[in-house]
Every structure is written in C-alpha cells, then in structure tokens.
Design a protein around this motif. Structure first.
Motif, PDB file in Angstrom:
ATOM      1  N   THR A   1      -1.563 -10.035   7.221  1.00 47.94           N
ATOM      2  CA  THR A   1      -2.377  -9.032   6.545  1.00 47.94           C
ATOM      3  C   THR A   1      -2.859  -8.044   7.595  1.00 47.94           C
ATOM      4  O   THR A   1      -3.563  -8.428   8.534  1.00 47.94           O
TER       5      THR A   1
ATOM      6  N   ASN B   1       0.864  -1.171   0.000  1.00 46.68           N
ATOM      7  CA  ASN B   1       0.000   0.000   0.000  1.00 46.68           C
ATOM      8  C   ASN B   1       0.907   1.230   0.000  1.00 46.68           C
ATOM      9  O   ASN B   1       1.467   1.585   1.031  1.00 46.68           O
TER      10      ASN B   1
ATOM     11  N   ASN C   1      -5.298  -5.453   8.543  1.00 40.49           N
ATOM     12  CA  ASN C   1      -6.631  -5.045   8.092  1.00 40.49           C
ATOM     13  C   ASN C   1      -6.989  -3.621   8.472  1.00 40.49           C
ATOM     14  O   ASN C   1      -7.643  -2.921   7.704  1.00 40.49           O
TER      15      ASN C   1
ATOM     16  N   LYS D   1      -1.983  -0.133   6.421  1.00 41.27           N
ATOM     17  CA  LYS D   1      -3.301  -0.756   6.303  1.00 41.27           C
ATOM     18  C   LYS D   1      -3.434  -1.445   4.935  1.00 41.27           C
ATOM     19  O   LYS D   1      -3.010  -0.909   3.917  1.00 41.27           O
ATOM     20  N   ASN D   2      -4.013  -2.637   4.944  1.00 35.60           N
ATOM     21  CA  ASN D   2      -4.290  -3.465   3.769  1.00 35.60           C
ATOM     22  C   ASN D   2      -3.045  -4.049   3.108  1.00 35.60           C
ATOM     23  O   ASN D   2      -3.128  -4.539   1.990  1.00 35.60           O
TER      24      ASN D   2
END
Length: 184
Positions: free
Chosen positions: A171, A79, A173, A137-138
């Motif tokens: 991961t 990201n 989230n 994030k992500n």
C-alpha cells in the motif's frame, strides 16, 4: 674473436625473431560448471513461473499485469485520479506484507510498518524497488515475485528461504519530494 662475435650475433638475431607461444593455464575448465549452473537456474525459474502461472489461472476474476522485469501484479485498490508515481529523488511511504506463494504470511504488515523508501537511493528488495515506481498514492497492489526479484539465492537470512518466490501486498501511502540537504 671476430668469428665468435658474428656467431653470437647470429644466434641472438635468430632467437629474437622466433615468436613466443602463449602459455597455457595449468588447469583449464571446460565451462561445464557454468553450463550446469545456467541449466539449473533455467529450471528453477521455469518452476517458479509455472507456480505463478497456476495462481494467475486460478483467479480468472483478477486482471494481472506482467511487468517488463519479470514479475506479475494486480490492483486491489486502484487510484485513477492521480498521475504521479514515485521517481528518483522522491520519498515513498508504504506498508507491505510478505507471503509465500501458498499464502502463508512470512512478515505481516504490522511487523514491517512503517516503511520509508528513498527511491533508487536505498537498497531494498529488487522487485519492490521497481514495483513501487508503478504505483500511485493510496493504491494497494499485490505483486508476485519470482525468487530472482525477491531475495534470490541467499534469502533474507531470517524467514525467507533460498530461492523462494514471494507474494507482496503493498500500500503506497504517500509520495513526497526528497527534502533538500543543506551543508552546514
């Protein structure tokens, strides 16, 4: 009588002026156990790092990063839009899977989900504690942890054995500030 007092005073003065020598321990170690332990650990770490290095060399298409803490990682999903990473006082919501370095699943993502981690305030695996703080994030990141960054000498007393290096796919989230606590 005066003669005896003078002799007694002279003896007391002489005995007080002598320095006492330090007492030696009854049994003392040469430190050989510690030296042997250090050598064993150096060999163990070198072996684990060799295994990790061979994994990295066998995947030339992936860009691996070396952390300052002694583990390696690569991004499966990156990201580049967000800049926030978890910091102390945040709550990180993540999923992860744990494998050995041969790719055998030890704990699946389904078995471990969902994970809620109060950054630097909870006791989780040392490598994850540091690795999560590198993520945004992500993102989905694969970490290669030597055993000292995983569960170390004890393992987890379930499925992770003694001195077992690990591969963790994480991961991230969500990241949220820790909710303020109120005193009632």
């Amino acid at each position: 009588m005066k003669k005896y007092l003078i002799i007694l005073a002279a003896i007391a003065l002489v005995s007080c002026s002598r320095q006492q020598q330090a007492r030696r321990p009854v049994s003392h170690s040469e430190g050989s156990f510690m030296r042997e332990s250090v050598e064993r650990n150096k060999k163990l770490i070198a072996g684990e790092e060799g295994k990790i290095d061979s994994i990295i060399r066998s995947n030339p298409g992936r860009k691996y990063f070396a952390s300052k803490k002694g583990y390696w990682y690569y991004y499966e999903v990156r990201n580049s839009k967000d800049t926030l990473t978890p910091k102390r006082g945040d709550v990180a919501y993540f999923d992860y899977e744990v494998q050995d370095l041969d790719g055998n699943v030890i704990y699946s993502e389904v078995q471990l989900r969902p994970q809620v981690y109060h950054v630097d305030k909870q006791n989780i695996m040392m490598g994850l504690r540091d690795g999560i703080k590198l993520m945004r994030k992500n993102e989905r990141v694969v970490f290669l942890f030597p055993s000292h960054m995983g569960y170390g000498y004890h393992g987890d007393n379930k499925r992770i054995g003694t001195n077992e290096p690990l591969m963790c796919t994480v991961t991230l989230n969500d990241i949220r500030p820790e909710p303020a606590t109120t005193n009632e």
